[in-house]
Design a protein around this motif. Structure first.
Motif, short mmCIF file in Angstrom:
data_model
loop_
_atom_site.label_atom_id
_atom_site.label_comp_id
_atom_site.label_asym_id
_atom_site.label_seq_id
_atom_site.Cartn_x
_atom_site.Cartn_y
_atom_site.Cartn_z
N GLU A 419 0.82 -1.21 0.00
CA GLU A 419 0.00 0.00 0.00
C GLU A 419 0.86 1.26 0.00
OE1 GLU A 419 -3.23 2.12 2.98
OE2 GLU A 419 -3.25 -0.07 2.79
N MET A 420 1.97 1.25 0.76
CA MET A 420 2.86 2.41 0.78
C MET A 420 3.54 2.60 -0.57
SD MET A 420 4.60 2.08 4.59
CE MET A 420 5.66 3.49 4.38
N GLY A 421 3.94 1.48 -1.22
CA GLY A 421 4.56 1.57 -2.54
C GLY A 421 3.62 2.15 -3.57
N VAL A 422 2.36 1.72 -3.55
CA VAL A 422 1.36 2.25 -4.48
C VAL A 422 1.15 3.74 -4.24
CG1 VAL A 422 -1.07 2.14 -5.13
CG2 VAL A 422 0.22 0.03 -4.79
N ALA A 423 1.14 4.17 -2.96
CA ALA A 423 0.94 5.59 -2.63
C ALA A 423 2.07 6.44 -3.20
CB ALA A 423 0.84 5.77 -1.12
N ALA A 427 1.71 9.33 -6.13
CA ALA A 427 2.16 10.70 -5.86
C ALA A 427 3.04 11.21 -6.99
CB ALA A 427 2.90 10.75 -4.53
N ILE A 428 3.94 10.37 -7.49
CA ILE A 428 4.82 10.78 -8.60
C ILE A 428 3.99 11.06 -9.84
CG2 ILE A 428 6.63 9.98 -10.16
CD1 ILE A 428 7.76 8.36 -7.79
N SER A 429 3.04 10.18 -10.14
CA SER A 429 2.19 10.34 -11.33
C SER A 429 1.35 11.61 -11.22
CB SER A 429 1.30 9.12 -11.48
OG SER A 429 0.38 9.29 -12.54
N LEU A 430 0.81 11.85 -10.02
CA LEU A 430 -0.03 13.03 -9.84
C LEU A 430 0.77 14.32 -9.98
CD1 LEU A 430 -2.96 13.76 -9.21
CD2 LEU A 430 -2.40 13.74 -6.77
N ARG A 432 3.43 14.75 -11.84
CA ARG A 432 3.76 14.90 -13.27
C ARG A 432 2.57 15.41 -14.06
NH1 ARG A 432 8.55 16.11 -14.88
NH2 ARG A 432 10.18 14.80 -13.97
N SER A 433 1.36 15.11 -13.59
CA SER A 433 0.16 15.55 -14.31
C SER A 433 -0.34 16.90 -13.82
CB SER A 433 -0.95 14.51 -14.16
OG SER A 433 -1.31 14.37 -12.80
N GLY A 434 0.44 17.54 -12.94
CA GLY A 434 0.07 18.88 -12.49
C GLY A 434 -0.76 18.89 -11.21
N GLY A 435 -0.94 17.75 -10.56
CA GLY A 435 -1.72 17.71 -9.33
C GLY A 435 -0.88 17.98 -8.09
N SER A 436 -1.52 17.87 -6.92
CA SER A 436 -0.83 18.07 -5.64
C SER A 436 -1.25 16.96 -4.69
CB SER A 436 -1.20 19.44 -5.06
OG SER A 436 -0.59 19.62 -3.80
N PRO A 437 -0.41 15.95 -4.53
CA PRO A 437 -0.79 14.76 -3.76
C PRO A 437 -0.65 14.91 -2.25
CG PRO A 437 1.41 14.48 -4.60
CD PRO A 437 0.94 15.83 -5.10
N ASN A 438 -0.10 16.02 -1.81
CA ASN A 438 0.17 16.15 -0.38
C ASN A 438 -1.14 16.14 0.43
OD1 ASN A 438 2.86 16.42 -1.06
ND2 ASN A 438 2.76 18.65 -1.13
N GLY A 439 -1.26 15.23 1.34
CA GLY A 439 -2.47 15.11 2.14
C GLY A 439 -2.16 14.75 3.57
N GLY A 440 -3.17 14.36 4.31
CA GLY A 440 -3.01 14.03 5.72
C GLY A 440 -2.43 12.64 5.91
N PRO A 441 -2.20 12.25 7.15
CA PRO A 441 -1.62 10.93 7.43
C PRO A 441 -2.58 9.80 7.08
CG PRO A 441 -2.28 12.03 9.47
CD PRO A 441 -2.44 13.03 8.38
N CYS A 483 8.99 12.33 -0.27
CA CYS A 483 9.41 12.09 1.12
C CYS A 483 8.32 11.26 1.80
CB CYS A 483 9.64 13.39 1.87
SG CYS A 483 10.05 13.15 3.62
N VAL A 484 8.70 10.07 2.28
CA VAL A 484 7.77 9.21 3.03
C VAL A 484 8.22 9.21 4.49
CG1 VAL A 484 6.74 6.93 3.24
CG2 VAL A 484 7.47 7.77 0.99
N SER A 485 7.40 9.76 5.37
CA SER A 485 7.69 9.71 6.81
C SER A 485 6.63 8.82 7.45
CB SER A 485 7.69 11.11 7.43
OG SER A 485 6.45 11.75 7.22
#
Length: 931
Positions: A419-423, A427-430, A432-441, A483-485
């Motif tokens: 699940e972490m790998g898919v996330a 995030a990388i794909s989003l 590159r497409s102009g999105g913003s994947p940053n979200g909550g925990p 960055c994955v924390s």
């Protein structure tokens, strides 16, 4: 600007800034630091009396009754103090009785009593001040002194006023009065915090009042009474010592005057002259020495200047202002440095150093972070990872297959949970497409294998990284960096689940608790039927099982009770455990109330059957309250009604269950309202003491009276003591009320003629919750009533409590010369045992035996037996409830000593009783032959 002219400009700038007060914060700081160079002892003339947390706990909730302050004054006078200052607000009246006691203590004080006065804004939005001083009843007998203090802009107190004008009158401050200052009230002075505030002596109020302070500790000294308990919030910030109490601040300010240490500050002309000297010196030195020597000279001068200022402050109480001088020297030294060093290169070095430092700090923060941190490049490989991340992936076994001590260069998807790998990929794909994947925990409940559970909380953060340029100068494309924390929250998750379970279920039985019980009922989708009910079940005699066989055995019994209850449940019924051997049962499967009550009877019978565990047997019972569903009544209210019905069943002897009706709730509301009115009645002085005569049966003469409390409610009229005394005992109001009754009765009895006695009842609560010995001592001390004229009446219910403790308290009171009477004798269970074990001097025979004395031979026989027993034990007897001369004669012939009843007078107010004393004629009993 030439360096030769710089001393002149620097001096001018320094003086200008000083003149406008811009250096004042620095001067305050330097002056505060110099206090640490002095460790001056206080004079010892001032002692603090602390209202601390322990005193509040022992003397009663804040605010204290003003009689306590009267006790403080009386005690301090016996110890020989010269002045007593109260840093306490007495500007509002309390109850008249306590204010009068406080005023009398001030009036008889040999020491000067000083009470606080202060100004405060008339309202939150108003700047107009209103003066507050002690109420005239207290102020006319005392000396006012102001307690206002004025902090600096940084909220620290450094100066103290000599006084101020309050309501148009000049009033000296407490510090000025205690410090013997003979000037006026204008102006303020700097406090010398070189005086050791921590060495000023403190005495808690409770220690003072209990007599543990020797006279030599306070004789001839001045005291300040004030608050040191944190909850009273009378605290101020000062230099050197931090946060101190208000009365300690008053003491340090007074000590400053007593030691003639009010600090002086250099004024503007002195500062200007010193600046001119410094400027001349700098002008001379810059021509004679090299720049490095000049810098050294500046440093030496600054150190010498501060050392000299410290000596002046410690030795001569002169607080020299040095900030402007330091500024001049520092500014000149800075100009020298800038002249010798190329500013551009310096800035570049500073910038590069800052960048390198930031990189080192950033790397260290990542490496030492408790959370796992992984930096993933756009191609999915790990650029960097900290120790926590390596430890985590090693623990779950994914990093071991690579056999490396670092995660750099490994594809993140190969070691991370899927699940972490898919996330990360998303995030990388989003990005590159102009999105913003940053979200909550995100919380991942992860099982690396069947025996291991891990709960991971992680955050995926994506950023663009500037690609920079290659060696040919061509721009390189920007890169996406992830960055994955993450952190392991397994223990926290398990604890939360445990807490959630404990919040909804009973740990012992596993049944839903009250909260979950109501939730389950609220989730019911079916319309409740006519016989839908909530039962409140209480296991009887469980405490006796615990006392005899232990808590573990009792818990085992409760588990067996649950087994029996569950065996009686039908589909749709809900059973809940609410602690202390009590349960709630929802019955929703029956349509007839008669059947519900038959079920209750069966349940009581089944649960009450004996239990046999671990070679022991136990028998318990069950009491049940029933509340049937009514339109518009919530399940929570239904459960409360069942509890009310349970209380009603408990209150009736031989009743095992009770059904709720509206009258039960009405009685509870009436009692609650009466309890609230009872507290108000005490605060509003609505109680009074009545007196019922007691006579000698042999002579018919008046020997005294029993003091009885009466309450005339402003709306209900007279309230029976049988109604309000139990409420007062349950709410602990009886401690204060009982002390008031005792003191009032003693004060009034001291005025009676002919050595008439007074008998006062003491509640068992006064023995267990209050300081009954101190209460009796205080009443006798304030009334000056001889101990031979006071009898204390107690009931057998007192002896149910801790008998050793009760015996100790009774013996202390007996040692004072007082006598105890046992009230309502013959209505309890173990009267003879009590008479033998406790120091009883008098027996009061209950009126139920007196009423039957002429009707049956048993009552007369019992009275004769009691009188004979009392005579043999050298005790006296009082027969209650005498209404006829014939009863008086029979009781006298039976051997009783004294009598009390309507024949001699009903309970009456003080004025009627005092008239009766002068008019009373001996009651002659007829001659009767008793066979």
């Amino acid at each position: 600007m030439g360096l030769r002219k710089s001393p002149v400009l620097v001096i001018c700038l320094a003086f200008t800034l000083h003149f406008f007060g811009l250096f004042e914060p620095v001067d305050r700081f330097l002056r505060d630091m110099r206090f640490s160079a002095d460790n001056r002892a206080p004079t010892g003339d001032i002692v603090l009396i602390d209202i601390d947390a322990a005193s509040i706990e022992k003397l009663g909730a804040w605010p204290w009754k003003r009689r306590i302050y009267g006790d403080i004054i009386d005690r301090l006078n016996t110890l020989g103090v010269s002045e007593i200052a109260f840093d306490i607000d007495f500007s509002s009246p309390s109850n008249p009785y306590d204010d009068a006691l406080f005023a009398k203590a001030i009036e008889r004080s040999d020491a000067l009593v000083i009470l606080a006065a202060f100004n405060q804004p008339k309202s939150v939005l108003s700047e107009e001040l209103h003066g507050n001083s002690a109420i005239s009843q207290l102020g006319d007998l005392s000396w006012p002194a102001s307690v206002n203090v004025f902090p600096d802009p940084d909220s620290v107190i450094r100066t103290f006023p000599f006084g101020e004008e309050i309501n148009g009158e000049p009033v000296q401050s407490i510090a000025a009065v205690l410090g013997g200052f003979s000037g006026g009230t204008d102006g303020a002075y700097l406090i010398d915090f070189g005086i050791r505030a921590d060495l000023i002596e403190h005495i808690p109020v409770h220690d003072l009042l209990n007599g543990s302070v020797p006279a030599e500790q306070l004789n001839g000294r001045k005291v300040i009474v004030g608050a040191s308990a944190a909850e009273l919030r009378d605290f101020f910030a000062i230099p050197r010592f931090g946060i101190i109490s208000g009365h300690l601040l008053q003491a340090v300010a007074a000590e400053t005057l007593l030691q003639n240490r009010a600090l002086l500050q250099s004024d503007n002309p002195i500062t200007a002259g010193l600046l001119l000297l410094v400027g001349a010196g700098l002008f001379f030195l810059q021509r004679k020495v090299r720049w490095s020597q000049m810098l050294l000279a500046c440093v030496v001068f600054a150190l010498a200047l501060e050392a000299g200022a410290a000596v002046l402050q410690v030795a001569y109480a002169d607080a020299m202002r040095t900030a402007a001088l330091h500024f001049a020297v520092f500014s000149f030294a800075t100009l020298i440095v800038f002249r010798e060093i190329n500013l551009g290169k310096l800035l570049q070095v500073i910038y590069e150093s800052r960048i390198e430092n930031m990189r080192i700090i950033f790397d260290r923060v990542i490496a030492d972070n408790f959370d796992g941190i992984v930096i993933v490049q756009e191609d999915g490989t790990i650029h960097n990872a900290n120790r926590a991340a390596l430890a985590f992936f090693s623990e779950i076994g994914t990093a071991k297959r690579f056999g490396s001590k670092t995660l750099k260069g490994i594809r993140f998807q190969l070691i991370a949970p899927e699940e972490m790998g898919v996330a990360v990929e998303q995030a990388i794909s989003l990005m590159r497409s102009g999105g913003s994947p940053n979200g909550g925990p995100i919380v991942l409940d992860y099982r690396p294998d069947h025996d291991q559970r891990l709960v991971i909380e992680y955050v995926v953060t994506a950023s663009w990284l500037d690609g920079g340029m290659d060696r040919s100068g061509q721009a390189k494309p920007d890169q996406v960096v992830i960055c994955v924390s993450f952190r392991d929250i397994t223990d926290r998750k398990i604890a939360e689940e445990r807490l959630d379970y404990m919040a909804r279920f009973d740990e012992l039985t596993g049944l839903p608790n009250r909260r979950r019980f109501i939730e389950l009922l609220d989730e019911q989708s079916e319309e409740p039927g006519p016989a839908t009910a909530v039962l409140h079940l209480s296991v009887d005699r469980l405490q006796q099982v615990k006392d005899a066989l232990g808590g573990d055995f009792a818990d085992s019994i409760l588990k067996q009770v649950v087994v029996r209850l569950r065996s009686l449940l039908c589909s749709g019924d809900v059973l809940s455990a609410i602690g202390d051997g009590e349960f709630l049962l929802f019955v929703g499967s029956l349509d007839d109330r008669a059947v519900v009550e038959e079920l209750v009877k069966c349940t009581i019978e089944d649960v009450s059957q004996p239990y046999y565990l671990e070679g022991h047997g136990a028998a318990i019972g069950l009491t049940v309250g029933i509340a049937y569903h009514a339109s518009g009544v919530s399940y929570d209210s239904l459960a409360k009604r069942a509890g009310i019905a349970l209380d009603a069943a408990r209150a009736q002897t031989g009743v095992s269950f009770s059904v709720f009706d509206d009258r039960m709730e009405s009685r509870i509301k009436t009692r609650q309202a009466l309890e609230l009115d009872l507290w108000k009645a005490f605060e509003r002085d609505q109680f009074s003491v009545y007196y019922q005569p007691q006579i000698s049966l042999s002579s018919g003469k008046l020997i005294g009276a029993e003091a009885l409390v009466r309450w005339i409610h402003p709306e209900r009229g007279p309230v029976s003591p049988g109604e309000f005394i139990p409420i007062a005992e349950q709410s602990n109001l009886i401690v204060d009320l009982g002390a008031w009754i005792l003191e009032r009765a003693c004060l009034e009895a001291a005025k009676w003629p002919n050595d008439l006695k007074v008998a006062v009842n003491l509640s068992p609560v006064q023995f267990m919750q209050g300081d009954v010995v101190k209460t009796v001592e205080r009443a006798l001390e304030r009334s000056h009533l001889p101990v031979s004229r006071l009898d204390l009446e107690i009931t057998e219910s007192l002896f149910v409590e801790d008998s050793d403790h009760i015996l100790s308290l009774m013996q202390q009171i007996k040692d004072m010369g007082l006598r105890f009477a046992l009230d309502d004798f013959g209505t309890g269970y173990s009267s003879l045992g009590y008479i033998q074990s406790f120091p009883i001097d008098k027996i009061k025979i209950d009126q139920s035996f007196v009423r039957g004395i002429g009707l049956d031979s048993q009552s007369l026989a019992i009275i004769r037996s009691v009188a004979t027993l009392a005579t043999d034990l050298n005790m006296e007897t009082v027969a209650e409830g005498i209404e006829t001369p014939e009863q008086q004669a029979l009781l006298h012939l039976a051997g009783c000593t004294y009598g009390q009843g309507y024949l001699y007078g009903k309970p009456m107010p003080t004025a009627d009783w005092e008239r009766l004393i002068g008019q009373f004629e001996p009651v002659k009993a007829p001659l009767i032959a008793v066979s």
